[in-house]
Motif scaffolding. Structure first.
Motif, PDB file in Angstrom:
ATOM      1  N   LYS A 199      38.729  29.825  39.305  1.00 56.33           N
ATOM      2  CA  LYS A 199      39.279  31.147  39.000  1.00 56.33           C
ATOM      3  C   LYS A 199      38.136  32.081  38.591  1.00 56.33           C
ATOM      4  CE  LYS A 199      41.524  32.197  35.140  1.00 56.33           C
ATOM      5  NZ  LYS A 199      40.953  33.401  34.619  1.00 56.33           N
ATOM      6  N   PRO A 200      38.053  33.255  39.195  1.00 55.53           N
ATOM      7  CA  PRO A 200      36.995  34.196  38.800  1.00 55.53           C
ATOM      8  C   PRO A 200      37.266  34.776  37.418  1.00 55.53           C
ATOM      9  CG  PRO A 200      38.385  35.149  40.510  1.00 55.53           C
ATOM     10  CD  PRO A 200      38.850  33.747  40.303  1.00 55.53           C
ATOM     11  N   ASP A 201      36.214  35.162  36.732  1.00 54.61           N
ATOM     12  CA  ASP A 201      36.345  35.784  35.412  1.00 54.61           C
ATOM     13  C   ASP A 201      37.071  37.118  35.576  1.00 54.61           C
ATOM     14  OD1 ASP A 201      36.108  36.509  32.778  1.00 54.61           O
ATOM     15  OD2 ASP A 201      33.956  36.892  32.847  1.00 54.61           O
ATOM     16  N   ASN A 202      38.026  37.390  34.679  1.00 55.33           N
ATOM     17  CA  ASN A 202      38.797  38.625  34.838  1.00 55.33           C
ATOM     18  C   ASN A 202      38.212  39.796  34.037  1.00 55.33           C
ATOM     19  OD1 ASN A 202      39.568  37.984  32.236  1.00 55.33           O
ATOM     20  ND2 ASN A 202      41.690  37.573  32.746  1.00 55.33           N
ATOM     21  N   TYR A 203      37.247  39.575  33.170  1.00 55.62           N
ATOM     22  CA  TYR A 203      36.575  40.622  32.389  1.00 55.62           C
ATOM     23  C   TYR A 203      37.555  41.434  31.533  1.00 55.62           C
ATOM     24  CZ  TYR A 203      32.708  39.578  35.505  1.00 55.62           C
ATOM     25  OH  TYR A 203      31.718  38.932  36.204  1.00 55.62           O
ATOM     26  N   SER A 223      36.773  44.770  29.405  1.00 54.84           N
ATOM     27  CA  SER A 223      37.505  45.980  29.771  1.00 54.84           C
ATOM     28  C   SER A 223      38.119  46.643  28.555  1.00 54.84           C
ATOM     29  CB  SER A 223      38.612  45.649  30.780  1.00 54.84           C
ATOM     30  OG  SER A 223      38.087  45.094  31.936  1.00 54.84           O
ATOM     31  N   ILE A 224      38.704  45.842  27.687  1.00 52.01           N
ATOM     32  CA  ILE A 224      39.319  46.385  26.467  1.00 52.01           C
ATOM     33  C   ILE A 224      38.258  46.969  25.548  1.00 52.01           C
ATOM     34  CG2 ILE A 224      40.593  45.754  24.385  1.00 52.01           C
ATOM     35  CD1 ILE A 224      42.126  43.718  26.158  1.00 52.01           C
ATOM     36  N   LEU A 225      37.147  46.257  25.381  1.00 57.32           N
ATOM     37  CA  LEU A 225      36.080  46.757  24.497  1.00 57.32           C
ATOM     38  C   LEU A 225      35.468  48.054  25.012  1.00 57.32           C
ATOM     39  CD1 LEU A 225      34.273  43.449  23.501  1.00 57.32           C
ATOM     40  CD2 LEU A 225      35.733  44.886  22.073  1.00 57.32           C
ATOM     41  N   THR A 226      35.231  48.149  26.321  1.00 57.10           N
ATOM     42  CA  THR A 226      34.658  49.387  26.839  1.00 57.10           C
ATOM     43  C   THR A 226      35.666  50.527  26.789  1.00 57.10           C
ATOM     44  OG1 THR A 226      35.187  48.757  29.118  1.00 57.10           O
ATOM     45  CG2 THR A 226      32.958  48.282  28.332  1.00 57.10           C
ATOM     46  N   VAL A 229      43.155  47.687  34.445  1.00 55.29           N
ATOM     47  CA  VAL A 229      44.100  47.505  35.556  1.00 55.29           C
ATOM     48  C   VAL A 229      43.572  46.453  36.534  1.00 55.29           C
ATOM     49  CG1 VAL A 229      45.120  48.632  37.567  1.00 55.29           C
ATOM     50  CG2 VAL A 229      45.115  49.792  35.361  1.00 55.29           C
ATOM     51  N   TYR A 230      42.299  46.550  36.904  1.00 54.38           N
ATOM     52  CA  TYR A 230      41.734  45.562  37.818  1.00 54.38           C
ATOM     53  C   TYR A 230      41.664  44.181  37.161  1.00 54.38           C
ATOM     54  CZ  TYR A 230      40.431  48.847  41.485  1.00 54.38           C
ATOM     55  OH  TYR A 230      40.470  49.756  42.504  1.00 54.38           O
ATOM     56  N   SER A 231      41.348  44.135  35.873  1.00 56.81           N
ATOM     57  CA  SER A 231      41.273  42.857  35.170  1.00 56.81           C
ATOM     58  C   SER A 231      42.618  42.146  35.147  1.00 56.81           C
ATOM     59  CB  SER A 231      40.808  43.064  33.727  1.00 56.81           C
ATOM     60  OG  SER A 231      39.506  43.552  33.699  1.00 56.81           O
ATOM     61  N   ALA A 257      39.069  41.945  42.922  1.00 51.56           N
ATOM     62  CA  ALA A 257      39.571  42.593  41.705  1.00 51.56           C
ATOM     63  C   ALA A 257      38.643  42.324  40.533  1.00 51.56           C
ATOM     64  CB  ALA A 257      40.990  42.109  41.395  1.00 51.56           C
ATOM     65  N   ALA A 258      38.106  41.116  40.432  1.00 55.63           N
ATOM     66  CA  ALA A 258      37.163  40.795  39.360  1.00 55.63           C
ATOM     67  C   ALA A 258      35.882  41.613  39.495  1.00 55.63           C
ATOM     68  CB  ALA A 258      36.837  39.299  39.380  1.00 55.63           C
ATOM     69  N   ASN A 259      35.394  41.759  40.715  1.00 56.72           N
ATOM     70  CA  ASN A 259      34.189  42.570  40.927  1.00 56.72           C
ATOM     71  C   ASN A 259      34.446  44.038  40.592  1.00 56.72           C
ATOM     72  OD1 ASN A 259      32.695  40.366  41.725  1.00 56.72           O
ATOM     73  ND2 ASN A 259      33.132  40.656  43.892  1.00 56.72           N
ATOM     74  N   ASN A 260      35.627  44.538  40.943  1.00 53.96           N
ATOM     75  CA  ASN A 260      35.973  45.919  40.598  1.00 53.96           C
ATOM     76  C   ASN A 260      36.100  46.098  39.095  1.00 53.96           C
ATOM     77  OD1 ASN A 260      35.986  47.083  43.155  1.00 53.96           O
ATOM     78  ND2 ASN A 260      38.087  46.443  43.550  1.00 53.96           N
TER      79      ASN A 260
END
Length: 102
Positions: free
Chosen positions: A19-23, A27-30, A44-46, A64-67
């Motif tokens: 499973k790729p990392d969803n970041y 995303s929440i921290l940024t 949204v992408y995460s 989606a993970a890359n985005n």
């Protein structure tokens, strides 16, 4: 099963793609600390990564993970740039010195 999601080995065993990392945490921290609009796009992408992976759409989950990663970086860079511009304006107008002497 989707051929992108699984790979059949030469000995007949099936290997599932990791499973790729969803970041999501990044995303929440940024979103909170840097730039709200771009952070929301990253969230949204995460949130799509796990759903796509669980529905065996591995290439879409990776995309989606890359985005999500891309929008986290955009949010971070934008937030830092806005902070630098803000403090430069405050410094050159003297407002920063007035605020510090209160």
């Amino acid at each position: 099963m989707d051929s992108e999601f699984t790979q059949t080995q030469a000995n007949g065993s099936v290997q599932v793609q990791p499973k790729p990392d969803n970041y999501l945490v990044w995303s929440i921290l940024t979103t909170i600390c840097c730039c709200l609009p771009f952070g929301i796009v990253a969230i949204v992408y995460s949130s799509k990564v796990n759903t796509l992976y669980n529905s065996q759409q591995y290439s879409a989950a990776v995309e989606a993970a890359n985005n999500a990663k891309k929008w986290c970086l955009i949010s971070l860079i934008t937030g830092i740039a806005i902070d630098i511009i803000y403090f430069a304006i405050m410094f050159f107008t003297g407002a920063f010195a007035t605020m510090c002497n209160m």
